[in-house]
Design a protein around this motif. Sequence first.
Motif, PDB file in Angstrom:
ATOM      1  N   HIS A 252       0.846  -1.191   0.000  1.00  8.26           N
ATOM      2  CA  HIS A 252       0.000   0.000   0.000  1.00  8.26           C
ATOM      3  C   HIS A 252       0.882   1.242   0.000  1.00  8.26           C
ATOM      4  O   HIS A 252       1.820   1.352   0.787  1.00  8.26           O
ATOM      5  CB  HIS A 252      -0.918   0.009   1.220  1.00  8.26           C
ATOM      6  N   ILE A 253       0.572   2.182  -0.878  1.00 10.91           N
ATOM      7  CA  ILE A 253       1.291   3.453  -0.953  1.00 10.91           C
ATOM      8  C   ILE A 253       0.258   4.552  -0.694  1.00 10.91           C
ATOM      9  O   ILE A 253      -0.635   4.767  -1.523  1.00 10.91           O
ATOM     10  CB  ILE A 253       1.967   3.632  -2.318  1.00 10.91           C
ATOM     11  N   PRO A 254       0.345   5.236   0.462  1.00  5.57           N
ATOM     12  CA  PRO A 254      -0.683   6.210   0.848  1.00  5.57           C
ATOM     13  C   PRO A 254      -0.872   7.370  -0.131  1.00  5.57           C
ATOM     14  O   PRO A 254      -1.965   7.874  -0.285  1.00  5.57           O
ATOM     15  CB  PRO A 254      -0.212   6.731   2.206  1.00  5.57           C
ATOM     16  N   ARG A 255       0.193   7.803  -0.792  1.00  9.32           N
ATOM     17  CA  ARG A 255       0.101   8.891  -1.772  1.00  9.32           C
ATOM     18  C   ARG A 255       1.021   8.568  -2.944  1.00  9.32           C
ATOM     19  O   ARG A 255       2.113   8.038  -2.751  1.00  9.32           O
ATOM     20  CB  ARG A 255       0.509  10.222  -1.149  1.00  9.32           C
ATOM     21  N   GLY A 256       0.598   8.914  -4.155  1.00 10.61           N
ATOM     22  CA  GLY A 256       1.353   8.604  -5.361  1.00 10.61           C
ATOM     23  C   GLY A 256       2.786   9.074  -5.335  1.00 10.61           C
ATOM     24  O   GLY A 256       3.674   8.419  -5.890  1.00 10.61           O
ATOM     25  N   GLU A 257       3.030  10.188  -4.660  1.00 11.20           N
ATOM     26  CA  GLU A 257       4.405  10.680  -4.594  1.00 11.20           C
ATOM     27  C   GLU A 257       5.311   9.702  -3.847  1.00 11.20           C
ATOM     28  O   GLU A 257       6.515   9.685  -4.041  1.00 11.20           O
ATOM     29  CB  GLU A 257       4.453  12.061  -3.951  1.00 11.20           C
ATOM     30  N   GLY A 258       4.728   8.847  -3.011  1.00 15.52           N
ATOM     31  CA  GLY A 258       5.491   7.852  -2.276  1.00 15.52           C
ATOM     32  C   GLY A 258       5.985   6.709  -3.143  1.00 15.52           C
ATOM     33  O   GLY A 258       6.815   5.912  -2.715  1.00 15.52           O
TER      34      GLY A 258
ATOM     35  N   GLU B 230       9.442   3.444  -3.540  1.00 19.74           N
ATOM     36  CA  GLU B 230       9.236   1.995  -3.731  1.00 19.74           C
ATOM     37  C   GLU B 230       9.919   1.476  -4.993  1.00 19.74           C
ATOM     38  O   GLU B 230       9.823   0.289  -5.302  1.00 19.74           O
ATOM     39  CB  GLU B 230       7.741   1.683  -3.806  1.00 19.74           C
ATOM     40  N   LEU B 231      10.617   2.346  -5.720  1.00 15.16           N
ATOM     41  CA  LEU B 231      11.197   1.919  -6.993  1.00 15.16           C
ATOM     42  C   LEU B 231      12.268   0.847  -6.827  1.00 15.16           C
ATOM     43  O   LEU B 231      12.363  -0.071  -7.638  1.00 15.16           O
ATOM     44  CB  LEU B 231      11.755   3.122  -7.758  1.00 15.16           C
ATOM     45  N   GLU B 232      13.065   0.940  -5.781  1.00 14.31           N
ATOM     46  CA  GLU B 232      14.080  -0.090  -5.541  1.00 14.31           C
ATOM     47  C   GLU B 232      13.418  -1.442  -5.281  1.00 14.31           C
ATOM     48  O   GLU B 232      13.883  -2.473  -5.756  1.00 14.31           O
ATOM     49  CB  GLU B 232      14.999   0.285  -4.380  1.00 14.31           C
ATOM     50  N   ARG B 233      12.330  -1.431  -4.511  1.00 18.73           N
ATOM     51  CA  ARG B 233      11.587  -2.679  -4.242  1.00 18.73           C
ATOM     52  C   ARG B 233      11.042  -3.248  -5.544  1.00 18.73           C
ATOM     53  O   ARG B 233      11.129  -4.446  -5.793  1.00 18.73           O
ATOM     54  CB  ARG B 233      10.444  -2.440  -3.270  1.00 18.73           C
TER      55      ARG B 233
ATOM     56  N   LEU C  89      -0.503  -1.993  -4.727  1.00 17.97           N
ATOM     57  CA  LEU C  89       0.233  -2.777  -5.703  1.00 17.97           C
ATOM     58  C   LEU C  89       0.097  -4.238  -5.324  1.00 17.97           C
ATOM     59  O   LEU C  89       0.179  -4.591  -4.154  1.00 17.97           O
ATOM     60  CB  LEU C  89       1.718  -2.406  -5.698  1.00 17.97           C
ATOM     61  N   CYS C  90      -0.102  -5.084  -6.300  1.00 14.72           N
ATOM     62  CA  CYS C  90      -0.121  -6.530  -6.084  1.00 14.72           C
ATOM     63  C   CYS C  90       1.025  -7.102  -6.898  1.00 14.72           C
ATOM     64  O   CYS C  90       0.956  -7.179  -8.126  1.00 14.72           O
ATOM     65  CB  CYS C  90      -1.463  -7.124  -6.512  1.00 14.72           C
TER      66      CYS C  90
ATOM     67  N   GLN D  62      11.859 -14.061  -3.225  1.00 12.57           N
ATOM     68  CA  GLN D  62      11.476 -13.787  -1.843  1.00 12.57           C
ATOM     69  C   GLN D  62      12.576 -13.001  -1.152  1.00 12.57           C
ATOM     70  O   GLN D  62      12.322 -12.057  -0.418  1.00 12.57           O
ATOM     71  CB  GLN D  62      11.199 -15.079  -1.086  1.00 12.57           C
ATOM     72  N   HIS D  63      13.842 -13.373  -1.360  1.00 11.35           N
ATOM     73  CA  HIS D  63      14.961 -12.676  -0.754  1.00 11.35           C
ATOM     74  C   HIS D  63      15.044 -11.235  -1.267  1.00 11.35           C
ATOM     75  O   HIS D  63      15.307 -10.315  -0.508  1.00 11.35           O
ATOM     76  CB  HIS D  63      16.276 -13.411  -1.055  1.00 11.35           C
ATOM     77  N   ALA D  64      14.778 -11.029  -2.546  1.00 13.72           N
ATOM     78  CA  ALA D  64      14.850  -9.682  -3.126  1.00 13.72           C
ATOM     79  C   ALA D  64      13.804  -8.760  -2.524  1.00 13.72           C
ATOM     80  O   ALA D  64      14.009  -7.558  -2.406  1.00 13.72           O
ATOM     81  CB  ALA D  64      14.682  -9.755  -4.646  1.00 13.72           C
ATOM     82  N   LEU D  65      12.626  -9.300  -2.158  1.00  9.00           N
ATOM     83  CA  LEU D  65      11.553  -8.469  -1.626  1.00  9.00           C
ATOM     84  C   LEU D  65      11.716  -8.185  -0.142  1.00  9.00           C
ATOM     85  O   LEU D  65      11.186  -7.211   0.365  1.00  9.00           O
ATOM     86  CB  LEU D  65      10.200  -9.150  -1.863  1.00  9.00           C
ATOM     87  N   ASP D  66      12.395  -9.044   0.586  1.00 13.44           N
ATOM     88  CA  ASP D  66      12.536  -8.868   2.047  1.00 13.44           C
ATOM     89  C   ASP D  66      13.611  -7.876   2.418  1.00 13.44           C
ATOM     90  O   ASP D  66      14.325  -7.355   1.704  1.00 13.44           O
ATOM     91  CB  ASP D  66      12.827 -10.216   2.702  1.00 13.44           C
TER      92      ASP D  66
END
Length: 142
Positions: free
Chosen positions: A36-42, A46-49, A127-128, A138-142
Amino acid sequence: MGDKPLGFRGSRSWIGCVEASLCLDHFRGPQGRLCHIPRGEGLLGELERLYSHFAGGGGPVMVGGDADAQSKALLGVCLGSGTEAYVLILDPHFWGMAKNPSELQAAGWVGWREVGTAFDRNSFYNLCLTSCNSPKQQHALD
């Protein structure tokens, strides 16, 4: 699946990323991990994730928002120098067979968009992130 009122079946109401994730689980599809991203600017934070998700073999990322009602599927991330960042967006409403990838791009069904213009700064987003649950991903996301 029982998460909606009886009148939902057969309606033209939309589902969001949360419901899409529930469907993936219910029908034993790829795993859907919610973010969940509370505002689009956020989204910039999350781009690295997202990059790690795709680099680790993750599948398409379904995107839903509130003020931004345009559904999107992310297929990739390109991080440039400085603050330059792009996402490869697919319009999930396309159906059928394209003659070639250029046809999809020319018609606007898929294309690279600068992150700052692709998302409404004031809209929240869910985002899903889909995966086949590989240990590398899994390791990349954690």
